[in-house]
Design a protein around this motif. Structure first.
Motif, PDB file in Angstrom:
ATOM      1  N   PHE A   1       0.819  -1.221   0.000  1.00 42.62           N
ATOM      2  CA  PHE A   1       0.000   0.000   0.000  1.00 42.62           C
ATOM      3  C   PHE A   1       0.848   1.263   0.000  1.00 42.62           C
ATOM      4  CE2 PHE A   1       0.041   1.916   4.302  1.00 42.62           C
ATOM      5  CZ  PHE A   1       0.745   0.963   5.016  1.00 42.62           C
ATOM      6  N   LYS A   2       2.113   1.131   0.378  1.00 48.17           N
ATOM      7  CA  LYS A   2       2.980   2.313   0.436  1.00 48.17           C
ATOM      8  C   LYS A   2       3.102   2.983  -0.921  1.00 48.17           C
ATOM      9  CE  LYS A   2       4.149   0.968   4.586  1.00 48.17           C
ATOM     10  NZ  LYS A   2       4.214   1.644   5.836  1.00 48.17           N
TER      11      LYS A   2
ATOM     12  N   ASP B   1       8.405  -2.380   3.699  1.00 47.28           N
ATOM     13  CA  ASP B   1       7.613  -1.912   2.558  1.00 47.28           C
ATOM     14  C   ASP B   1       7.836  -0.440   2.216  1.00 47.28           C
ATOM     15  OD1 ASP B   1       6.482  -4.343   1.981  1.00 47.28           O
ATOM     16  OD2 ASP B   1       4.911  -4.094   3.474  1.00 47.28           O
TER      17      ASP B   1
ATOM     18  N   PRO C   1      -4.649  -3.250   9.330  1.00 42.60           N
ATOM     19  CA  PRO C   1      -3.428  -3.784   9.956  1.00 42.60           C
ATOM     20  C   PRO C   1      -2.466  -2.639  10.243  1.00 42.60           C
ATOM     21  CG  PRO C   1      -3.616  -4.533   7.643  1.00 42.60           C
ATOM     22  CD  PRO C   1      -4.830  -3.713   7.943  1.00 42.60           C
ATOM     23  N   THR C   2      -2.008  -2.540  11.491  1.00 41.82           N
ATOM     24  CA  THR C   2      -1.385  -1.283  11.929  1.00 41.82           C
ATOM     25  C   THR C   2      -0.022  -1.492  12.566  1.00 41.82           C
ATOM     26  OG1 THR C   2      -3.621  -0.536  12.404  1.00 41.82           O
ATOM     27  CG2 THR C   2      -1.859   0.808  13.262  1.00 41.82           C
ATOM     28  N   GLY C   3       0.886  -0.547  12.273  1.00 40.33           N
ATOM     29  CA  GLY C   3       2.209  -0.550  12.893  1.00 40.33           C
ATOM     30  C   GLY C   3       2.552   0.858  13.348  1.00 40.33           C
TER      31      GLY C   3
ATOM     32  N   GLY D   1       0.051   5.115  10.584  1.00 40.85           N
ATOM     33  CA  GLY D   1      -0.131   6.063   9.489  1.00 40.85           C
ATOM     34  C   GLY D   1      -1.389   5.763   8.693  1.00 40.85           C
ATOM     35  N   ASP D   2      -1.519   4.501   8.289  1.00 41.83           N
ATOM     36  CA  ASP D   2      -2.634   4.130   7.428  1.00 41.83           C
ATOM     37  C   ASP D   2      -3.963   4.381   8.137  1.00 41.83           C
ATOM     38  OD1 ASP D   2      -3.740   3.196   5.137  1.00 41.83           O
ATOM     39  OD2 ASP D   2      -3.184   1.098   5.424  1.00 41.83           O
TER      40      ASP D   2
ATOM     41  N   SER E   1       6.417  -6.153   8.840  1.00 41.45           N
ATOM     42  CA  SER E   1       6.174  -4.722   8.620  1.00 41.45           C
ATOM     43  C   SER E   1       5.396  -4.098   9.777  1.00 41.45           C
ATOM     44  CB  SER E   1       5.415  -4.517   7.308  1.00 41.45           C
ATOM     45  OG  SER E   1       6.169  -5.052   6.257  1.00 41.45           O
ATOM     46  N   MET E   2       4.805  -4.940  10.621  1.00 39.06           N
ATOM     47  CA  MET E   2       4.062  -4.417  11.769  1.00 39.06           C
ATOM     48  C   MET E   2       4.791  -4.668  13.086  1.00 39.06           C
ATOM     49  SD  MET E   2       0.449  -5.806  10.364  1.00 39.06           S
ATOM     50  CE  MET E   2      -0.494  -5.625  11.856  1.00 39.06           C
TER      51      MET E   2
ATOM     52  N   HIS F   1      -0.149  -9.713   6.766  1.00 40.89           N
ATOM     53  CA  HIS F   1      -0.563  -8.433   7.364  1.00 40.89           C
ATOM     54  C   HIS F   1      -2.065  -8.212   7.151  1.00 40.89           C
ATOM     55  CE1 HIS F   1       3.709  -8.204   6.458  1.00 40.89           C
ATOM     56  NE2 HIS F   1       3.835  -7.366   7.473  1.00 40.89           N
TER      57      HIS F   1
ATOM     58  N   THR G   1      -2.977  -4.852   2.634  1.00 41.51           N
ATOM     59  CA  THR G   1      -1.887  -3.885   2.536  1.00 41.51           C
ATOM     60  C   THR G   1      -0.683  -4.382   1.738  1.00 41.51           C
ATOM     61  OG1 THR G   1      -1.247  -4.648   4.733  1.00 41.51           O
ATOM     62  CG2 THR G   1      -2.441  -2.564   4.607  1.00 41.51           C
ATOM     63  N   ALA G   2      -0.592  -5.679   1.489  1.00 43.46           N
ATOM     64  CA  ALA G   2       0.555  -6.178   0.714  1.00 43.46           C
ATOM     65  C   ALA G   2       0.123  -7.357  -0.148  1.00 43.46           C
ATOM     66  CB  ALA G   2       1.680  -6.614   1.646  1.00 43.46           C
TER      67      ALA G   2
END
Ligand SMILES: Cc1ncc(COP(=O)(O)O)c(C=O)c1O
Ligand SMILES: N[C@@H](CCOP(=O)(O)O)C(=O)O
Length: 467
Positions: free
Chosen positions: A111-112, A143, A253-255, A258-259, A307-308, A386, A410-411
Motif C-alpha cells: 500500500f505504500k 515496505d 493492519p497497523t504498525g 499512518g494508514d 512490517s508491523m 498483514h 496492505t501487501a
C-alpha cells in the motif's frame, strides 16, 4: 492551507514546506491547521469518479497555493498510471458484508506505493522551484523502503538513505530495496529493530549539528504528504459502498499508525465511518493504548508480519494532539515523558475521543493463520499475513452487521510467500512487474544501530547544504 506542529513550537509551513521538511524542527509532526470537510452532496458526487479524479478532489483542499488543480491532476495521473489495476485500489467482496480493499497493485506490491509514487513526484516538482539537494533519511520494516526507493531512484537532486533491520524483512522486501543500484540509493541494514532505525532517523532530524549540514527530508509517514494520499482510498471505497447514505467500517493492519490515521482524517472530512478497527500483531502497544490507555513500549518480537513489528507508533502523536484540544505545549510534555520513561498514560479526553471511533484487536500467529485459511477456503482469496491480521480483527469487531466492513489488504501475498505457504499450502508467485528480482545483484552496508555509525556513513555519501 498552513501546517502546524503537534509540539507547538515550530513555524507553520505551507504544503510545499511541510512536504520538503518531513518532520517539524521541534520534533513534532505536521498537521493541517484545520480539517477541510465535504458535504453529503460532495461525497455523493464522487461516486462515479475515477481514482485519479477522486484523488484530485480529496487532496486539493490540503495543497493551498503549492499546486494548481491542473498540476495536481497531472501528478496523480502519472503516479496512478503505474498501477497494475484500472481501479488502482479495487474492492473485492469476501462475503455478503465484508470486502477487501486491495492496496497492493503498485510497482512494489504494497500500500505504500499509493502515497510514495505521488510523493516522489511532489519532491521533483517542489525541488524544480528551488536550488536544493534533498537528503532523504528513512526507516523501514520492509515496505516503505522499497516503495520510496522505487519512487526516487535516479531522480536528480535527491539522495535516499534507507535503514532496515538486518535479517528482519522478507527476502522479497530486502531484494526490492537492495537490487536498486541507482547511485542516489543507499541501503543500510542496521543491527537492531525497526524501532531502533526509526529512533535514529528522528534523532538525525533533531540533531542541530547534523541537520544543519543537509537539507533533510522524510519518506516515512511522519511526512504529512504520505498520509494525505492515503485518505483518498478510504473515500474512494466508502462512496462505492454507499456513503454518505450509509456508514462504512474499516479494519486496518497497523504498525506506525499512518494508514489508520488516514482513515481518521477521512472521518474528520465527513466520510461516515462507523468504526476504525486497529489490528496489531503481538507487538501490541496500540491495542494496549486504545483498550487500556497504556502506551508503554515493549520489546519488539519478530513475527511473520515484519512490517508491523513496531512498538513506537509515530503517528499516534497526531491523534493524541487532535484529541487533546490541539494543545502543542501539553503534548510536547507528554511526549517528553514518553521519551524519558518509554511509558505514557492517555488523558481522559484522549481515551474518550479515541473510543468514539477506534476499537482494536491483538492477533497472534494462530489467529493470523486461521484468517489466511478462512480467506482461501471461504472466499477463494490468497491474502498476505498483514492483511490477515486485519481480517482476523474485523471478525472480532462489534460492528452492526448491516454496516459494510472493509479490511485493508496492505501487501501482495507474494511478498511473504513462506508465511502464506505455511498457512494455506499455496506458494504465491511474484507478479511479472517485479521482473528478475532474484537474479539481480544486491548492494547494501550493515552497520551497528548507533547514531555515530549511521551519521558517519551518511556524511561520507550525502551532498552538504549549499554545495
Ligand atoms: C504490509 C503492511 N501492512 C501494514 C503496515 C502498517 O501500516 P502503518 O505503519 O501505516 O500502520 C505496514 C507498514 O507500515 C505494512 O508494510
Ligand atoms: N511498516 C513500515 C514501517 C514504516 O512505516 P511508515 O508508514 O511510517 O513509513 C514499513 O514497511 O517500512
Amino acid at each position: 492551507m498552513q501546517y502546524v506542529s503537534t509540539r507547538g513550537r515550530a513555524d507553520a509551513l505551507d504544503f510545499e514546506g511541510a512536504t520538503l521538511a518531513g518532520l517539524a524542527s521541534d520534533g513534532g509532526l505536521y498537521l493541517p491547521e484545520r480539517w477541510p470537510t465535504f458535504t453529503a452532496e460532495d461525497l455523493s458526487a464522487m461516486r462515479g469518479l475515477s481514482y485519479v479524479e477522486t484523488a484530485v478532489r480529496v487532496i486539493l483542499p490540503f495543497v493551498g497555493d503549492s499546486l494548481s488543480e491542473d498540476e495536481l491532476r497531472d501528478l496523480c495521473t502519472q503516479a496512478y498510471g503505474r498501477f497494475a489495476h484500472a481501479a488502482v485500489t479495487p474492492l473485492v467482496q469476501l462475503d455478503h458484508g465484508h470486502w477487501l480493499l486491495e492496496l497492493f497493485h503498485g510497482p512494489t506490491l504494497a500500500f505504500k506505493d499509493v502515497a510514495l509514487q505521488l510523493l516522489g513526484l511532489l519532491f521533483e516538482k517542489f525541488l524544480s522551484r528551488r536550488e536544493t539537494h534533498l537528503t532523504i533519511i528513512g526507516a523501514t520494516s520492509g515496505d516503505t523502503g522499497s516503495a520510496a526507493i522505487d519512487a526516487v531512484a535516479g531522480r536528480a537532486g535527491i539522495d535516499i538513505f534507507m535503514l532496515h533491520p538486518a535479517g528482519r524483512v522478507s527476502d522479497v522486501q530486502r531484494r526490492q530495496m537492495t537490487t536498486v543500484l541507482a547511485p542516489n540509493v543507499h541501503n543500510i541494514a542496521i543491527e537492531g529493530s525497526f524501532d531502533d532505525a526509526q529512533a535514529l532517523v528522528k534523532r538525525a532530524f533533531n540533531d542541530p549539528d547534523f541537520s544543519s549540514r543537509y537539507d533533510l527530508s522524510a519518506v516515512n509517514s511522519i511526512n504529512w504528504a504520505r498520509l494525505v494520499a492515503q485518505v483518498v482510498y478510504y473515500i474512494y471505497a466508502g462512496v462505492r459502498l454507499g456513503a454518505p447514505d450509509r456508514s462504512v467500517a474499516f479494519a486496518v493492519p497497523t504498525g506506525n499508525f499512518g494508514d489508520v490515521f488516514a482513515g481518521y482524517v477521512a472521518s474528520r472530512m465527513g466520510l461516515p465511518i462507523e468504526r476504525l478497527v486497529v489490528a496489531t500483531n503481538v507487538n501490541d502497544i496500540l491495542h494496549r493504548a486504545l483498550s487500556e490507555g497504556d502506551y508503554s513500549q515493549g520489546t519488539v518480537v519478530p513475527t511473520a508480519t515484519p512490517s508491523m513489528d513496531i512498538q513506537v507508533s509515530s503517528n499516534f502523536e497526531r491523534l493524541l494532539f487532535d484529541l487533546n484540544g490541539r494543545d502543542g505545549a501539553a503534548l510536547a510534555e507528554q511526549m517528553k515523558g514518553f521519551e524519558q520513561t518509554r511509558a505514557m498514560r492517555l488523558t481522559n479526553a484522549q481515551r474518550d475521543g479515541a473510543a468514539a471511533l477506534f476499537s482494536s484487536a491483538r492477533i497472534d500467529a494462530d489467529g493470523m493463520s486461521r484468517a489466511m485459511r478462512w480467506a482461501y477456503d471461504a472466499a477463494g482469496q490468497i491474502i498476505d499475513p498483514h492483511s490477515a491480521i486485519g481480517l482476523a480483527a474485523a471478525h472480532t469487531a462489534a460492528v452492526d452487521p448491516s454496516v459494510p466492513m472493509v479490511t485493508l489488504a496492505t501487501a501482495h501475498p507474494a511478498k511473504f510467500r513462506d508465511a502464506v505457504e505455511r498457512a494455506t499450502g499455496v506458494r504465491p508467485g511474484l507478479p511479472s512487474r517485479t521482473g528478475d528480482l532474484f537474479g539481480r545483484e544486491e548492494r547494501y552496508v550493515t552497520l551497528p544501530a548507533t547514531f555515530e555509525a549511521v551519521t558517519y556513513y551518511i556524511a561520507g555519501h550525502a551532498v552538504k547544504r549549499g554545495s
